[in-house]
Design a protein around this motif. Structure first.
Motif, PDB file in Angstrom:
ATOM      1  N   CYS A 134      -5.184   0.464   9.877  1.00 51.06           N
ATOM      2  CA  CYS A 134      -4.895  -0.875   9.381  1.00 51.06           C
ATOM      3  C   CYS A 134      -5.453  -1.012   7.974  1.00 51.06           C
ATOM      4  N   TYR A 135      -4.586  -1.342   7.033  1.00 48.56           N
ATOM      5  CA  TYR A 135      -4.995  -1.569   5.653  1.00 48.56           C
ATOM      6  C   TYR A 135      -5.046  -3.056   5.328  1.00 48.56           C
ATOM      7  N   GLY A 136      -4.852  -3.904   6.319  1.00 48.38           N
ATOM      8  CA  GLY A 136      -4.907  -5.344   6.122  1.00 48.38           C
ATOM      9  C   GLY A 136      -6.300  -5.910   6.348  1.00 48.38           C
ATOM     10  N   CYS A 137      -7.200  -5.141   6.975  1.00 49.13           N
ATOM     11  CA  CYS A 137      -8.528  -5.627   7.343  1.00 49.13           C
ATOM     12  C   CYS A 137      -9.621  -4.774   6.707  1.00 49.13           C
ATOM     13  N   SER A 138     -10.819  -5.344   6.614  1.00 51.65           N
ATOM     14  CA  SER A 138     -11.968  -4.597   6.100  1.00 51.65           C
ATOM     15  C   SER A 138     -12.544  -3.705   7.195  1.00 51.65           C
ATOM     16  N   GLU A 139     -13.540  -2.925   6.823  1.00 53.98           N
ATOM     17  CA  GLU A 139     -14.157  -1.994   7.776  1.00 53.98           C
ATOM     18  C   GLU A 139     -14.920  -2.711   8.883  1.00 53.98           C
ATOM     19  N   PHE A 140     -15.224  -3.990   8.700  1.00 51.48           N
ATOM     20  CA  PHE A 140     -15.968  -4.730   9.718  1.00 51.48           C
ATOM     21  C   PHE A 140     -15.123  -5.077  10.935  1.00 51.48           C
ATOM     22  N   LEU A 141     -13.840  -5.352  10.726  1.00 54.70           N
ATOM     23  CA  LEU A 141     -12.973  -5.752  11.828  1.00 54.70           C
ATOM     24  C   LEU A 141     -12.515  -4.506  12.568  1.00 54.70           C
ATOM     25  N   LYS A 142     -12.883  -4.404  13.839  1.00 55.78           N
ATOM     26  CA  LYS A 142     -12.624  -3.207  14.634  1.00 55.78           C
ATOM     27  C   LYS A 142     -11.227  -3.221  15.248  1.00 55.78           C
ATOM     28  N   HIS A 143     -10.596  -2.049  15.253  1.00 58.08           N
ATOM     29  CA  HIS A 143      -9.242  -1.854  15.765  1.00 58.08           C
ATOM     30  C   HIS A 143      -9.246  -0.717  16.778  1.00 58.08           C
ATOM     31  N   PRO A 144      -8.252  -0.673  17.651  1.00 55.32           N
ATOM     32  CA  PRO A 144      -8.112   0.499  18.524  1.00 55.32           C
ATOM     33  C   PRO A 144      -7.850   1.736  17.668  1.00 55.32           C
ATOM     34  N   VAL A 145      -8.337   2.874  18.105  1.00 54.69           N
ATOM     35  CA  VAL A 145      -8.137   4.124  17.361  1.00 54.69           C
ATOM     36  C   VAL A 145      -6.655   4.458  17.278  1.00 54.69           C
ATOM     37  N   ASP A 146      -5.903   4.124  18.313  1.00 55.78           N
ATOM     38  CA  ASP A 146      -4.467   4.369  18.320  1.00 55.78           C
ATOM     39  C   ASP A 146      -3.773   3.261  17.532  1.00 55.78           C
ATOM     40  N   GLY A 147      -3.361   3.560  16.310  1.00 52.11           N
ATOM     41  CA  GLY A 147      -2.739   2.576  15.437  1.00 52.11           C
ATOM     42  C   GLY A 147      -1.405   2.052  15.934  1.00 52.11           C
ATOM     43  N   SER A 148      -0.781   2.762  16.855  1.00 53.48           N
ATOM     44  CA  SER A 148       0.502   2.285  17.377  1.00 53.48           C
ATOM     45  C   SER A 148       0.321   1.118  18.345  1.00 53.48           C
ATOM     46  N   THR A 149      -0.918   0.788  18.676  1.00 54.73           N
ATOM     47  CA  THR A 149      -1.213  -0.322  19.584  1.00 54.73           C
ATOM     48  C   THR A 149      -0.860  -1.662  18.946  1.00 54.73           C
ATOM     49  N   TYR A 150      -1.005  -1.762  17.634  1.00 53.71           N
ATOM     50  CA  TYR A 150      -0.741  -3.014  16.926  1.00 53.71           C
ATOM     51  C   TYR A 150       0.355  -2.806  15.887  1.00 53.71           C
ATOM     52  N   SER A 151       0.993  -3.906  15.464  1.00 51.07           N
ATOM     53  CA  SER A 151       2.183  -3.831  14.609  1.00 51.07           C
ATOM     54  C   SER A 151       1.906  -3.963  13.121  1.00 51.07           C
ATOM     55  N   GLY A 152       0.975  -4.810  12.724  1.00 49.05           N
ATOM     56  CA  GLY A 152       0.759  -5.115  11.314  1.00 49.05           C
ATOM     57  C   GLY A 152      -0.386  -4.362  10.688  1.00 49.05           C
ATOM     58  N   GLY A 153      -0.393  -4.330   9.361  1.00 49.08           N
ATOM     59  CA  GLY A 153      -1.500  -3.739   8.611  1.00 49.08           C
ATOM     60  C   GLY A 153      -1.318  -2.289   8.240  1.00 49.08           C
ATOM     61  N   HIS A 154      -0.164  -1.732   8.461  1.00 45.28           N
ATOM     62  CA  HIS A 154       0.031  -0.297   8.243  1.00 45.28           C
ATOM     63  C   HIS A 154       0.511   0.064   6.840  1.00 45.28           C
ATOM     64  N   ASP A 155       0.775  -0.918   5.996  1.00 45.28           N
ATOM     65  CA  ASP A 155       1.251  -0.638   4.639  1.00 45.28           C
ATOM     66  C   ASP A 155       0.055  -0.289   3.756  1.00 45.28           C
ATOM     67  N   HIS A 156      -0.093   0.970   3.403  1.00 46.90           N
ATOM     68  CA  HIS A 156      -1.275   1.413   2.654  1.00 46.90           C
ATOM     69  C   HIS A 156      -1.214   1.006   1.184  1.00 46.90           C
ATOM     70  N   ARG A 157      -0.104   0.461   0.733  1.00 48.66           N
ATOM     71  CA  ARG A 157       0.003   0.049  -0.672  1.00 48.66           C
ATOM     72  C   ARG A 157      -0.785  -1.223  -0.933  1.00 48.66           C
ATOM     73  N   ARG A 158      -1.173  -1.947   0.075  1.00 50.64           N
ATOM     74  CA  ARG A 158      -2.071  -3.105   0.067  1.00 50.64           C
ATOM     75  C   ARG A 158      -1.621  -4.281  -0.775  1.00 50.64           C
ATOM     76  N   ARG A 159      -0.720  -4.150  -1.700  1.00 50.92           N
ATOM     77  CA  ARG A 159      -0.356  -5.288  -2.522  1.00 50.92           C
ATOM     78  C   ARG A 159       0.309  -6.396  -1.691  1.00 50.92           C
ATOM     79  N   ASN A 160       0.740  -6.062  -0.497  1.00 55.32           N
ATOM     80  CA  ASN A 160       1.344  -7.062   0.378  1.00 55.32           C
ATOM     81  C   ASN A 160       0.320  -7.960   1.051  1.00 55.32           C
ATOM     82  N   TYR A 161      -0.957  -7.600   0.993  1.00 57.40           N
ATOM     83  CA  TYR A 161      -1.984  -8.363   1.682  1.00 57.40           C
ATOM     84  C   TYR A 161      -2.544  -9.429   0.751  1.00 57.40           C
ATOM     85  N   ILE A 162      -1.810 -10.511   0.619  1.00 59.76           N
ATOM     86  CA  ILE A 162      -2.160 -11.536  -0.355  1.00 59.76           C
ATOM     87  C   ILE A 162      -2.752 -12.792   0.263  1.00 59.76           C
ATOM     88  N   VAL A 163      -2.700 -12.932   1.563  1.00 58.31           N
ATOM     89  CA  VAL A 163      -3.181 -14.156   2.216  1.00 58.31           C
ATOM     90  C   VAL A 163      -4.673 -14.066   2.427  1.00 58.31           C
TER      91      VAL A 163
END
Length: 167
Positions: free
Chosen positions: A138-167
């Motif tokens: 997940c590239y939408g969250c900081s290192e503090f917010l914990k996610h499942p190791v399996d990234g396919s578990t969740y849908s958002g945050g996978h765009d590594h270009r990060r410019r989309n994370y404006i909110v």
């Protein structure tokens, strides 16, 4: 400026318990909306698994926009029979305009392994990515917010270009 590198290192580890997260997180003011989203996610989990966890508190949340979708990632603590568990949830706002339609896309306990977000990290764009998306992190969250190791578990945050994370 505060040097919190030791705290970041402790929290960014792959093994973290609910009690450790509660003790180590820098306290932030939690809004009623964040608490409501945690309750919504936990109710969905309880119904799906036919269990009865009670919300102890919301620890962290991150709202972000990605590919015309609005997502919220949350970490919260819930207990069952005096045993606390750390949870990750993803909620998508599927409404249009003023209409709010919230869908719980993912709500899972982080029993053993978990991974922090990669918002502040530069990554090799060729690393397992398709058209700018890395479906393992997940590239939408900081290192503090914990996610499942399996990234396919969740849908958002996978765009590594990060410019989309404006909110």
């Amino acid at each position: 400026m505060i040097d919190n590198s030791a705290q970041v290192e402790e929290i960014s580890c792959k093994h973290v318990t609910a009690e450790e997260m509660e003790a180590k997180i820098i306290r932030q003011e939690i809004t009623r909306e964040q608490t409501y989203l945690s309750e919504l996610a936990l109710a969905s989990f309880n119904k799906r698994k036919k269990v009865k966890f009670e919300l102890c508190g919301t620890l962290l949340s991150r709202l972000f926009y990605e590919s015309s979708h609005i997502f919220t990632h949350l970490n919260f603590v819930a207990k069952r029979k005096d045993k606390k568990k750390l949870f990750f949830a993803e909620i998508e706002d599927c409404g249009r305009g003023r209409e709010e339609i919230l869908k719980v896309r993912c709500c899972v306990p982080l029993d053993s392994l978990c991974e922090g977000g990669y918002y502040y990290y530069c990554d090799d764009p060729r690393r397992g990515c398709r058209k700018g998306f890395d479906f393992t992190r997940c590239y939408g969250c900081s290192e503090f917010l914990k996610h499942p190791v399996d990234g396919s578990t969740y849908s958002g945050g996978h765009d590594h270009r990060r410019r989309n994370y404006i909110v």
